[in-house]
Design a protein around this motif. Sequence first.
Motif, PDB file in Angstrom:
ATOM      1  N   LEU A  32       0.828  -1.203   0.000  1.00  0.00           N
ATOM      2  CA  LEU A  32       0.000   0.000   0.000  1.00  0.00           C
ATOM      3  C   LEU A  32       0.863   1.255   0.000  1.00  0.00           C
ATOM      4  CD1 LEU A  32      -2.797   1.304   0.145  1.00  0.00           C
ATOM      5  CD2 LEU A  32      -2.640   1.146   2.635  1.00  0.00           C
ATOM      6  N   ASN A  33       1.901   1.274   0.810  1.00  0.00           N
ATOM      7  CA  ASN A  33       2.783   2.440   0.871  1.00  0.00           C
ATOM      8  C   ASN A  33       3.480   2.699  -0.464  1.00  0.00           C
ATOM      9  OD1 ASN A  33       2.106   2.940   3.525  1.00  0.00           O
ATOM     10  ND2 ASN A  33       3.861   1.825   4.352  1.00  0.00           N
ATOM     11  N   VAL A  34       3.949   1.637  -1.112  1.00  0.00           N
ATOM     12  CA  VAL A  34       4.612   1.796  -2.412  1.00  0.00           C
ATOM     13  C   VAL A  34       3.618   2.306  -3.455  1.00  0.00           C
ATOM     14  CG1 VAL A  34       5.685   0.538  -4.331  1.00  0.00           C
ATOM     15  CG2 VAL A  34       6.457   0.144  -1.986  1.00  0.00           C
ATOM     16  N   ALA A  35       2.414   1.727  -3.489  1.00  0.00           N
ATOM     17  CA  ALA A  35       1.409   2.166  -4.464  1.00  0.00           C
ATOM     18  C   ALA A  35       1.025   3.623  -4.240  1.00  0.00           C
ATOM     19  CB  ALA A  35       0.172   1.274  -4.376  1.00  0.00           C
ATOM     20  N   LEU A  36       0.834   4.003  -2.996  1.00  0.00           N
ATOM     21  CA  LEU A  36       0.470   5.391  -2.706  1.00  0.00           C
ATOM     22  C   LEU A  36       1.620   6.346  -3.007  1.00  0.00           C
ATOM     23  CD1 LEU A  36      -1.611   4.976   0.569  1.00  0.00           C
ATOM     24  CD2 LEU A  36      -2.432   5.355  -1.765  1.00  0.00           C
ATOM     25  N   ALA A  72      -1.131  10.395 -15.963  1.00  0.00           N
ATOM     26  CA  ALA A  72      -2.521  10.138 -15.583  1.00  0.00           C
ATOM     27  C   ALA A  72      -2.792   8.641 -15.517  1.00  0.00           C
ATOM     28  CB  ALA A  72      -3.471  10.807 -16.573  1.00  0.00           C
ATOM     29  N   VAL A  73      -2.255   7.922 -16.488  1.00  0.00           N
ATOM     30  CA  VAL A  73      -2.446   6.477 -16.519  1.00  0.00           C
ATOM     31  C   VAL A  73      -1.761   5.829 -15.317  1.00  0.00           C
ATOM     32  CG1 VAL A  73      -1.885   4.374 -17.806  1.00  0.00           C
ATOM     33  CG2 VAL A  73      -2.770   6.373 -19.010  1.00  0.00           C
ATOM     34  N   LEU A  74      -0.526   6.252 -15.018  1.00  0.00           N
ATOM     35  CA  LEU A  74       0.200   5.680 -13.879  1.00  0.00           C
ATOM     36  C   LEU A  74      -0.509   5.962 -12.559  1.00  0.00           C
ATOM     37  CD1 LEU A  74       3.909   6.430 -14.844  1.00  0.00           C
ATOM     38  CD2 LEU A  74       2.717   4.231 -14.891  1.00  0.00           C
ATOM     39  N   THR A  75      -0.977   7.189 -12.392  1.00  0.00           N
ATOM     40  CA  THR A  75      -1.708   7.527 -11.167  1.00  0.00           C
ATOM     41  C   THR A  75      -2.933   6.647 -11.018  1.00  0.00           C
ATOM     42  OG1 THR A  75      -0.949   9.810 -11.306  1.00  0.00           O
ATOM     43  CG2 THR A  75      -2.841   9.390  -9.902  1.00  0.00           C
ATOM     44  N   SER A  76      -3.670   6.467 -12.108  1.00  0.00           N
ATOM     45  CA  SER A  76      -4.866   5.620 -12.072  1.00  0.00           C
ATOM     46  C   SER A  76      -4.524   4.166 -11.771  1.00  0.00           C
ATOM     47  CB  SER A  76      -5.610   5.700 -13.407  1.00  0.00           C
ATOM     48  OG  SER A  76      -6.029   7.010 -13.652  1.00  0.00           O
ATOM     49  N   ILE A  77      -3.461   3.665 -12.375  1.00  0.00           N
ATOM     50  CA  ILE A  77      -3.074   2.267 -12.168  1.00  0.00           C
ATOM     51  C   ILE A  77      -2.674   2.026 -10.717  1.00  0.00           C
ATOM     52  CG2 ILE A  77      -1.272   0.566 -12.680  1.00  0.00           C
ATOM     53  CD1 ILE A  77      -1.378   1.539 -15.594  1.00  0.00           C
ATOM     54  N   PHE A  78      -1.829   2.890 -10.162  1.00  0.00           N
ATOM     55  CA  PHE A  78      -1.333   2.673  -8.800  1.00  0.00           C
ATOM     56  C   PHE A  78      -2.446   2.788  -7.766  1.00  0.00           C
ATOM     57  CE2 PHE A  78       2.816   4.339 -10.651  1.00  0.00           C
ATOM     58  CZ  PHE A  78       3.267   3.069 -10.933  1.00  0.00           C
ATOM     59  N   THR A  79      -3.257   3.824  -7.878  1.00  0.00           N
ATOM     60  CA  THR A  79      -4.335   3.971  -6.892  1.00  0.00           C
ATOM     61  C   THR A  79      -5.410   2.918  -7.109  1.00  0.00           C
ATOM     62  OG1 THR A  79      -5.376   5.656  -8.288  1.00  0.00           O
ATOM     63  CG2 THR A  79      -3.974   6.435  -6.490  1.00  0.00           C
ATOM     64  N   GLY A  80      -5.700   2.598  -8.357  1.00  0.00           N
ATOM     65  CA  GLY A  80      -6.700   1.569  -8.647  1.00  0.00           C
ATOM     66  C   GLY A  80      -6.270   0.196  -8.157  1.00  0.00           C
ATOM     67  N   ALA A  82      -4.249  -0.464  -5.690  1.00  0.00           N
ATOM     68  CA  ALA A  82      -4.330  -0.490  -4.227  1.00  0.00           C
ATOM     69  C   ALA A  82      -5.767  -0.651  -3.758  1.00  0.00           C
ATOM     70  CB  ALA A  82      -3.718   0.780  -3.641  1.00  0.00           C
ATOM     71  N   LEU A  83      -6.702  -0.008  -4.456  1.00  0.00           N
ATOM     72  CA  LEU A  83      -8.109  -0.118  -4.067  1.00  0.00           C
ATOM     73  C   LEU A  83      -8.698  -1.479  -4.403  1.00  0.00           C
ATOM     74  CD1 LEU A  83      -9.415   3.412  -5.104  1.00  0.00           C
ATOM     75  CD2 LEU A  83      -9.190   2.508  -2.791  1.00  0.00           C
ATOM     76  N   VAL A  84      -8.436  -1.953  -5.615  1.00  0.00           N
ATOM     77  CA  VAL A  84      -9.006  -3.233  -6.049  1.00  0.00           C
ATOM     78  C   VAL A  84      -8.454  -4.389  -5.226  1.00  0.00           C
ATOM     79  CG1 VAL A  84      -9.088  -4.870  -7.979  1.00  0.00           C
ATOM     80  CG2 VAL A  84      -9.539  -2.453  -8.379  1.00  0.00           C
ATOM     81  N   ALA A  85      -7.157  -4.350  -4.926  1.00  0.00           N
ATOM     82  CA  ALA A  85      -6.543  -5.432  -4.159  1.00  0.00           C
ATOM     83  C   ALA A  85      -6.900  -5.355  -2.671  1.00  0.00           C
ATOM     84  CB  ALA A  85      -5.027  -5.395  -4.326  1.00  0.00           C
ATOM     85  N   VAL A  87      -5.570  -3.764  -0.260  1.00  0.00           N
ATOM     86  CA  VAL A  87      -4.392  -4.026   0.559  1.00  0.00           C
ATOM     87  C   VAL A  87      -4.511  -3.413   1.954  1.00  0.00           C
ATOM     88  CG1 VAL A  87      -2.762  -4.483  -1.304  1.00  0.00           C
ATOM     89  CG2 VAL A  87      -3.152  -2.138  -0.587  1.00  0.00           C
ATOM     90  N   GLY A  88      -5.149  -2.264   2.068  1.00  0.00           N
ATOM     91  CA  GLY A  88      -5.342  -1.667   3.388  1.00  0.00           C
ATOM     92  C   GLY A  88      -6.228  -2.522   4.269  1.00  0.00           C
ATOM     93  N   ALA A  89      -7.313  -3.025   3.688  1.00  0.00           N
ATOM     94  CA  ALA A  89      -8.232  -3.887   4.445  1.00  0.00           C
ATOM     95  C   ALA A  89      -7.559  -5.201   4.826  1.00  0.00           C
ATOM     96  CB  ALA A  89      -9.488  -4.148   3.628  1.00  0.00           C
ATOM     97  N   LYS A  90      -6.742  -5.739   3.928  1.00  0.00           N
ATOM     98  CA  LYS A  90      -6.039  -6.993   4.228  1.00  0.00           C
ATOM     99  C   LYS A  90      -5.029  -6.788   5.346  1.00  0.00           C
ATOM    100  CE  LYS A  90      -6.659  -9.056  -0.307  1.00  0.00           C
ATOM    101  NZ  LYS A  90      -6.016  -9.499  -1.542  1.00  0.00           N
ATOM    102  N   ALA A  91      -4.335  -5.645   5.344  1.00  0.00           N
ATOM    103  CA  ALA A  91      -3.380  -5.365   6.419  1.00  0.00           C
ATOM    104  C   ALA A  91      -4.099  -5.285   7.758  1.00  0.00           C
ATOM    105  CB  ALA A  91      -2.632  -4.064   6.132  1.00  0.00           C
ATOM    106  N   ARG A  92      -5.255  -4.617   7.789  1.00  0.00           N
ATOM    107  CA  ARG A  92      -6.029  -4.528   9.035  1.00  0.00           C
ATOM    108  C   ARG A  92      -6.529  -5.894   9.476  1.00  0.00           C
ATOM    109  NH1 ARG A  92      -7.699  -0.099   6.406  1.00  0.00           N
ATOM    110  NH2 ARG A  92      -9.599  -1.071   5.645  1.00  0.00           N
ATOM    111  N   GLU A  93      -6.978  -6.703   8.523  1.00  0.00           N
ATOM    112  CA  GLU A  93      -7.476  -8.044   8.841  1.00  0.00           C
ATOM    113  C   GLU A  93      -6.386  -8.900   9.489  1.00  0.00           C
ATOM    114  OE1 GLU A  93      -9.755 -11.686   6.504  1.00  0.00           O
ATOM    115  OE2 GLU A  93      -8.532 -10.276   5.354  1.00  0.00           O
ATOM    116  N   HIS A  94      -5.191  -8.862   8.913  1.00  0.00           N
ATOM    117  CA  HIS A  94      -4.086  -9.652   9.481  1.00  0.00           C
ATOM    118  C   HIS A  94      -3.674  -9.108  10.842  1.00  0.00           C
ATOM    119  CE1 HIS A  94      -3.317 -12.597   6.370  1.00  0.00           C
ATOM    120  NE2 HIS A  94      -3.508 -11.661   5.469  1.00  0.00           N
ATOM    121  N   ASN A  95      -3.749  -7.805  11.026  1.00  0.00           N
ATOM    122  CA  ASN A  95      -3.414  -7.236  12.328  1.00  0.00           C
ATOM    123  C   ASN A  95      -4.421  -7.696  13.392  1.00  0.00           C
ATOM    124  OD1 ASN A  95      -1.702  -5.465  13.936  1.00  0.00           O
ATOM    125  ND2 ASN A  95      -3.562  -4.249  14.162  1.00  0.00           N
TER     126      ASN A  95
END
Length: 196
Positions: A32-36, A72-80, A82-85, A87-95
Amino acid sequence: MDAWATYHDELFHVRRSVKYHDHRRRFFENVLNVALFLAFASGPALVFLAVAALEPPAAGAGTGGWLQYAPAVLTSIFTGAALVARVGAKAREHNELKVEFIRLRQDMERRRRDATDEDAVADWIAQRLAIETKEPPINRIVDALCHNEVVQSMGAKDKTQYVRVLVWHRLVGPYTRYFDNGLRKYRADESRSVWA
């Protein structure tokens, strides 16, 4: 198996689960940090392009072609991604799972005198199984690495107590579960180092 041996076996599983969920939490937080960061780094270029698009083109100036749309494409790919995967929710779940296993371990350590009581051990096993029902599918390569870490922390010298995890397993392990079937325990006659 007597209750005391079952208790130690159970404690080993709980310690490994704490390590596993901590590894997975850190992995997803790093993704998540790398994508953001990448989205943030390509963001200013996107703003610059938006401002440049508002200005009328100079006479004889050509268009930048597809390259002007890359930020624009790179920004969309990286944020998209992170959202689709999620990753933030998965990190919280494992915690959350890690915290539950830590609480179980605290209870097991606090009530160590009950380790010879079969009912107490059965209760701890039931609690562990209840937590495991909330777990997402286990990444066996990461689990094997955590197994080895716990075995090493216990001071084990016998190579056969370790799981054989190859270098390429370590490289692709956090990202996929497709290579889980190549894992096995070390044989006593193997010359390869446990951490090679």
